[in-house]
Design an enzyme around this catalytic site. Structure first.
Site, short mmCIF file in Angstrom:
data_model
loop_
_atom_site.label_atom_id
_atom_site.label_comp_id
_atom_site.label_asym_id
_atom_site.label_seq_id
_atom_site.Cartn_x
_atom_site.Cartn_y
_atom_site.Cartn_z
N PHE A 39 1.75 3.41 6.67
CA PHE A 39 0.74 2.79 7.27
C PHE A 39 0.54 3.48 8.53
O PHE A 39 1.43 3.73 9.11
CB PHE A 39 1.21 1.33 7.47
CG PHE A 39 0.16 0.41 8.32
CD1 PHE A 39 -1.23 0.39 7.99
CD2 PHE A 39 0.40 0.20 9.79
CE1 PHE A 39 -2.30 -0.07 8.59
CE2 PHE A 39 -0.29 -0.37 10.34
CZ PHE A 39 -1.75 -0.68 9.97
N GLN A 40 -0.63 3.78 8.63
CA GLN A 40 -1.20 4.40 10.11
C GLN A 40 -0.54 6.01 10.14
O GLN A 40 -0.33 6.41 11.13
CB GLN A 40 -1.18 3.67 11.19
CG GLN A 40 -2.08 2.39 11.40
CD GLN A 40 -2.21 1.67 12.81
OE1 GLN A 40 -1.21 1.81 13.55
NE2 GLN A 40 -3.27 1.02 12.76
#
Lengths: 172, 604
Positions: free
Chosen positions: B127-128
């Site tokens: 994530f990210q």
């Protein structure tokens, strides 16, 4: 403005052996539209902290000078030498050449390999793998000769180069 | 992967071990950092937590990561310090990319700290997660991915050295979360030998002597100064003034170099290049010695290359060896810090036989004055009270009225016509006061730049000369301005068009104004008010001065919507592909401009 002649040059670099160093060099060439004909890279000092990169590039004298100054801006690059411009040097590469044939072409391939002092490093009833070291020209002509004789695959290392005489890349 | 930073000497006895985030902040403090522009996110939470617990560094919360970088650029440009940015991983880092390239192109020293997913997750599409070092490699001078705790402090120290040394630029440090959470040894700056020490050589005295000899032989000399003089520091600007005093040669400047030499000095010809002055461009074309100081022969400056200053002996001083002979072949290239080289030039000038071409120089000045007499920036403003305001009139009056305040004034701009008019009409007498996006031409630069300048100079007058289209690209920074009560004055030169696009469409594309009309604009006055600022508007000539005055007198943030004539073009203009003696002049000058060939006009 005089018209500049395009030629090829061998550039040798010493670079910190760190993640991304090669990417910086390659991206500099692609980002600025310079050409890479061949590239070799391997650590060269006893602690594997420094790698030597050899690049064969083509361009006008001024564009090759530009390549050199742009490479010198890269933080991990500690040394850039245009061997072609600095005097006599040795440039060698190695090729592995696979030839699949039988009968007369197979005999002829072996005969030419001997003339070129190529070694057969793998042999089966229908194939040879030749190992050949030499200048780019020598490898090119060997491969051309093998082409009608059953050449099926080529693997080349790219050029490793070093200047002649007692001088080193460090003291240009 | 055996070494990621400059060599360090780690002494086991004196090593302090701290959480990585604290090591980071300690290194920043040691590097003299006072302000960080940033935006938090998951991957940088440990750093924000450490920031919360200390009082040495002030964090300025922007509203978009691109703005953080522009604010840091203006902070750096206006103070001479390194600007610092803190963004989170993934989108935080990718949003910073435009700003980093802007800093790269304009040689602004920055350190950008970006969060990264923990090292074990790198490469897993976490994530990210973004390959931040991969993405930012071409837009930074150098970047790091800190994979080992012991590399953290040395990377920070080396990053600052790289950012500010030689030709300055942005450096990014990607910080995986496990590195900032886990313990890391602190290493002091003096224990790190940055690799910048490999570079740098002594200035070539012989080349300087040859250059000065060529200057002494010059009958029609010209200094062409650039952003390098500003980057070299205020002492370089002072040295330039001494050199000009000594030689009496005329000076022109690039966009980035404005302020290095006083804009109000008689020997200053104004900016050169695409929207440079008539006198500066013709002098560049006709000079016999061109002395380029910290400028890089950008295409906006040179115009058609084979006709660039065709008969001059060219001297080029630059700190970056790769700039010399990159675009224009020069006769004498000198590598080094431009301030230092100017000092050596002065020394050499005094040593060599006296300048023997004083009468030729006087004739050259007479020639220049005859070009200057054309008054190439003159524009026709209808003086009726209800007349439509010309954009040039608005910018000229902002300049004049701001000057009357006598305050220390910093000016940022967005990109486009208003930027060129500001460059033409504002006369800067000191370096580091002009903040503009030159190389990259980033619309949306000016508003966050004004934030950065005002943070650096809380008591100064900071103005953003803006266009209505550009400023909307980072309009969210009105929030930052409100939060920190920054008394920034934003002057929107509102012509309802992306003016420079419109101008090119008029001149090059048969007046087909494809998508360049600023439709559905907000009510800027209400917009300002909704962001707790004062909104003002001027629509007629008789409202202009009073509105500007009111904005300048107000002690809080003001956004001024100056509604101007829609179809005005920025002149003079060298169309792309044309030479410096083929300028297009404004309607006011056209009749008197005999040297503009039909051929030049056709090149448009």
């Amino acid at each position: 403005m005089q018209v500049e002649v395009s030629g090829s040059a061998v550039i040798s670099l010493l670079v910190d052996n760190e993640s991304g160093a090669l990417a910086r060099i390659v991206e500099l060439f692609s980002g600025r539209g310079y050409n890479i004909q061949s590239l070799t890279v391997a650590p060269v000092d006893e602690h594997s902290q420094t790698s030597r990169v050899n690049i064969v590039t083509t361009g006008t004298q001024s564009s090759i000078w530009q390549v050199k100054t742009q490479l010198e801006r890269l933080v991990p690059v500690s040394r850039v030498v245009n061997l072609t411009a600095e005097g006599p040097y040795v440039a060698r590469e190695m090729a592995l050449v696979k030839v699949v044939s039988s009968g007369e072409p197979r005999t002829e391939a072996l005969r030419i390999a001997q003339a070129f002092r190529a070694r057969a490093v793998d042999t089966t009833a229908s194939s040879f793998v030749f190992e050949l070291t030499g200048s780019t020209d020598k490898l090119d002509s060997f491969i051309e000769l093998m082409r009608p004789l059953g050449l099926v695959e080529v693997s080349r290392t790219g050029v490793a180069s070093i200047c002649r005489g007692p001088q080193t890349i460090q003291n240009f | 992967m055996t070494r990621t930073t400059g060599s360090t000497t780690l002494d086991a006895q004196t090593t302090t071990t701290l959480p990585g985030a604290e090591v980071l902040l300690r290194a920043l403090v040691e590097q003299g950092v006072e302000v960080i522009f940033g935006y938090p996110g998951g991957a940088v939470l440990p750093i924000y937590d450490a920031l919360f617990k200390q009082n040495h560094i002030r964090h300025i919360l922007v509203r978009h990561e691109q703005a953080a970088v522009h604010a840091a650029e203006a902070y750096a440009r206006s103070t001479g310090k390194v600007g610092v940015v803190l963004v989170t991983s993934g989108p935080g880092a990718t949003n910073a990319v435009t700003g980093l390239l802007d800093a790269m192109m304009d040689s602004i020293p920055l350190v950008c700290l970006s969060g990264q997913v923990p090292t074990p997750l790198i490469g897993n599409d976490a994530f990210q997660e973004a390959d931040t070092t991969g993405i930012t490699r071409p837009v930074t001078k150098y970047n790091y991915l800190v994979r080992r705790p012991e590399d953290l402090a040395p990377a920070v120290h080396e990053a600052f050295a790289i950012a500010r040394s030689g030709r300055p630029g942005p450096v990014l440090i990607d910080l995986p979360k496990n590195i900032t959470v886990g313990d890391a040894p602190y290493v002091e700056a003096h224990a790190v030998t940055p690799r910048t020490t490999r570079m740098g050589s002594q200035p070539d005295r012989a080349a300087i002597a040859r250059a000065v000899a060529a200057m002494k032989a010059g009958k029609r000399p010209l200094f062409y100064t650039g952003g390098g003089v500003i980057n070299s520091g205020p002492q370089a600007s002072a040295a330039l003034r001494r050199l000009v005093d000594l030689t009496g040669f005329p000076v022109t400047s690039t966009l980035m170099g404005l302020g290095a030499f006083p804009g109000t000095d008689q020997r200053f010809l104004g900016m050169l290049g695409m929207h440079g002055t008539y006198e500066a461009n013709l002098a560049t074309y006709d000079c016999d010695v061109l002395i380029a100081l910290g400028s890089r022969f950008d295409d906006r400056v040179t115009g058609r290359l084979d006709a660039f200053s065709p008969s001059s002996f060219k001297i080029h001083v630059d700190i970056d060896p790769s700039q010399i002979n990159k675009i224009v072949h020069v006769d004498e290239g000198i590598v080094g810090d431009v301030g230092q080289i100017i000092d050596l030039m002065i020394e050499e000038w005094e040593k060599q036989p006296a300048y023997a071409h004083k009468s030729d120089l006087a004739a050259w000045w007479a020639q220049i004055e005859s070009w200057r007499a054309l008054d190439c920036l003159r524009f026709g403003q209808n003086k009726a009270p209800d007349a439509v305001i010309k954009p040039q009139q608005a910018i000229q009056r902002i300049y004049e009225l701001a000057r009357q305040t006598g305050r220390d004034t910093y000016v940022s701009t967005e990109v486009g016509q208003h930027q060129m008019w500001a460059a033409q009409f504002f006369r800067f007498d000191a370096p580091n006061h002009w903040l503009t996006s030159g190389g990259l031409g980033t619309m949306g630069y000016g508003l966050p730049a004004a934030v950065g300048a005002q943070i650096a100079h809380p008591d100064a007058l900071v103005m953003d000369i803006a266009g209505e289209a550009s400023t909307l690209m980072n309009i969210q920074e009105l929030g930052t301005i409100a939060q920190y009560r920054l008394p920034v004055k934003i002057f929107i030169i509102n012509n309802h068009y992306m003016g420079m696009v419109r101008q090119w469409q008029e001149l090059l594309h048969g007046s087909r104004y494809s998508e360049s009309y600023s439709d559905a604009l907000p009510d800027f006055v209400k917009l300002a008010e909704s962001f707790h600022a004062t909104g003002l508007r001027a629509t007629r000539l008789d409202e202009l001065d009073a509105t500007i005055q009111k904005a300048l007198e107000h002690n809080g943030p003001v956004l001024v919507d100056i509604c101007v004539a829609e179809g005005e073009n920025c002149f003079p203009m060298i169309p792309s592909g044309a030479a410096h003696n083929q300028m297009i002049l404004g309607p006011e000058q056209e009749a008197g401009s005999a040297t503009i060939s039909k051929e030049g006009q056709m090149l448009v």
